[in-house]
Design an enzyme around this catalytic site. Structure first.
Site, mmCIF file in Angstrom:
data_model
loop_
_atom_site.group_PDB
_atom_site.id
_atom_site.type_symbol
_atom_site.label_atom_id
_atom_site.label_comp_id
_atom_site.label_asym_id
_atom_site.label_seq_id
_atom_site.Cartn_x
_atom_site.Cartn_y
_atom_site.Cartn_z
ATOM 1 N N LYS A 80 0.967 -1.278 0.080
ATOM 2 C CA LYS A 80 0.104 0.091 0.007
ATOM 3 C C LYS A 80 0.945 1.305 0.099
ATOM 4 O O LYS A 80 1.962 1.197 0.766
ATOM 5 C CB LYS A 80 -0.874 -0.122 1.205
ATOM 6 C CG LYS A 80 -2.224 0.862 1.414
ATOM 7 C CD LYS A 80 -2.928 0.951 2.258
ATOM 8 C CE LYS A 80 -4.054 1.733 2.476
ATOM 9 N NZ LYS A 80 -5.011 1.727 3.762
ATOM 10 N N SER A 155 -9.440 2.236 2.352
ATOM 11 C CA SER A 155 -8.424 3.077 1.660
ATOM 12 C C SER A 155 -7.444 2.048 1.239
ATOM 13 O O SER A 155 -6.596 2.547 0.333
ATOM 14 C CB SER A 155 -7.828 3.949 2.692
ATOM 15 O OG SER A 155 -6.987 3.495 3.677
ATOM 16 N N SER A 179 -10.806 0.124 6.387
ATOM 17 C CA SER A 179 -9.873 0.221 5.199
ATOM 18 C C SER A 179 -9.333 -1.230 4.759
ATOM 19 O O SER A 179 -8.663 -1.100 3.441
ATOM 20 C CB SER A 179 -8.634 1.225 5.458
ATOM 21 O OG SER A 179 -9.231 2.639 5.383
#
Length: 467
Positions: A80, A155, A179
């Site tokens: 990420k 996210s 997320s």
């Protein structure tokens, strides 16, 4: 025949270990897949193809000498874009850090690399991970592989979309208000929010902040457990790191579902849920009942989580991002910082009382039940052009956070929670179910998720993507 890039990570490891494929061949297959579909999905935002192939060649040489690096030997991973990677651009989704290249790896990266993982790049995230819709000014939006006109969630939306479309077999993510779970639900993959401290993080400004955690994402529960076996375990950089190592996640995920007491909450105490989402998740208790579990619909009151979560979150944003230039922050981050600057000591005291009371009540709840199941998200994937969901089942949402209460209320329980594929809407959009366990019962959550996955097979349905 299943394409190589859509095999499970466990299957890929078997082929690598048997010398039926090489790490270079596996990496090349994923790089071709990224080249084929990433232009449509926009999940991988920084690609390090040459570095990945160089790492793969080293791993192949190791194996030729009889050295197996570890549980992830030869598996491509994308991290990420909130996760620091030494020498690889890490923007945090913010124009302020558009050219930022960290000097060190985050703990999950160090552990995965030591276990033989190959870094192929970084996955998209909203600015500083703010919001459950992956879009930012640096890279634009990530699209849902099952419907390119829809959101991939957030996210960790880039990670979920990359997994769903076969760009990587494993990915990391992080979760404060959903997320890891929301994008897994939106993209028909698995995301685990571990118990805080299970995957330790390091922070010089908020070491005691326990709402945000790192965790694994994968296409199967077994693969998520595989990654947990590597990234979990004690580290002195976190004051609440759990002492157990990750070896327990490397064992069997079989469990006696018939011995389980399962609580089913269709709306977590009155939250509005989109009818299509409600219809899909309503099948979950039937699946577990069919496996022999004793399932009971319950009426929960988690409403104290609302004030507590928003207060802690606001305080954290002011603490973490309050010194950045306000005119360069996106609206969601700027709003959170503004909210945080208004937080008082009395507000924090109230939030602490609410959270403590909720923890103790749920502790008693988990004396009666082993597992809680509920919707992950209150809506299915929404149109890509919307910044957030403004209405759920006819109920207006006051801000960009409110539509994710079904996830962030669970955050306040200090509990492990997995999102597992539960089915599809009539229009073909994925919907996940949330499996929540007692704090520290991460392995139990994965075992139940594994049983559910095996009984339903929803995770095996792939998006119709091609070059």
């Amino acid at each position: 025949m299943t394409e190589l890039f859509y095999l499970s990570a466990t299957e890929m490891l078997g082929l690598l270990r048997a010398r039926q494929i090489s790490a270079v061949e596996l990496t090349e297959a994923h790089l071709r897949r990224i080249d084929e579909v990433n232009g449509q999905v926009n999940a991988v935002v920084t690609l390090v193809a040459d570095q990945a192939l160089a790492e793969a060649r080293v791993l192949d040489d190791d194996l030729a000498r009889g050295h197996w690096r570890g549980p992830l030997h030869g598996l491509p991973i994308a991290y990420k874009d909130l996760t620091d990677t030494a020498g690889i651009r890490t923007t945090y989704g913010s124009p302020i850090y558009a050219g930022h290249v960290p000097d060190t790896d985050a703990l999950v990266v160090r552990r995965a690399r030591a276990a033989g993982a190959i870094t192929v790049g970084k996955t998209n995230t909203p600015e500083f991970g703010t919001g459950s819709h992956t879009v930012n000014e640096v890279f634009g939006p990530t699209r849902n592989p099952y419907d390119l006109t829809r959101s991939a969630g957030g996210s960790s939306g880039g990670a979920a979309a990359a997994l769903a479309s076969g760009m990587v077999p494993l990915a990391d993510g992080s979760d404060m208000g959903g997320s890891l779970r929301n994008p897994a639900s939106f993209c028909n993959v698995v995301g685990l929010r571990p118990t805080p401290g299970r995957v330790p993080d390091a922070s010089e400004i908020a070491a005691w902040f326990s709402l945000s955690v790192s965790g694994p994402m994968a296409r199967t529960v077994g693969d998520a457990a595989l990654m947990m076996s590597v990234i979990s375990g004690f580290a002195p950089t976190s004051p609440f790191a759990i002492r157990e190592d990750g070896s327990g996640f490397a064992g069997s995920l079989e469990c006696d579902v018939a011995a389980l007491r399962v609580a089913w909450s269709p709306n977590l105490g009155g939250l509005p849920v989109d009818p299509e989402t409600a219809a899909v998740t309503a099948r979950a208790p039937e699946v577990l009942s069919g496996l022999g579990a004793k399932v009971e619909q319950v009426r929960l009151d988690l409403s104290d989580a609302e004030d507590a979560f928003r207060t802690y979150r606001a305080w954290h944003y002011a603490n973490a991002f309050g010194d950045l230039p306000a005119d360069r922050l996106g609206p969601n981050v700027a709003w959170n910082v503004e909210q945080g600057r208004a937080v008082t000591g009395a507000d924090l005291a109230r939030a602490e009382r609410l959270r403590s009371g909720l923890f103790q009540r749920m502790n008693a709840f988990f004396d009666t039940f082993d597992i809680l199941i509920a919707p992950v998200s209150q809506v299915p994937p929404f149109p890509i052009g919307r910044p957030y969901v403004t209405e759920v089942a006819g109920t207006p949402m006051p801000d960009y956070l409110a539509w994710m209460r079904s996830a962030y209320w669970i955050t306040m329980l200090h509990a492990p929670a997995a999102s597992v594929p539960c089915g599809f809407t009539p229009g073909g959009l994925p919907v996940g179910v949330q499996i929540v366990g007692r704090p520290w019962a991460d392995l139990t959550v994965l075992k139940v998720a594994h049983a559910f996955e095996r009984a339903t097979g929803h995770g095996a349905r792939r998006p119709a993507l091609g070059g």
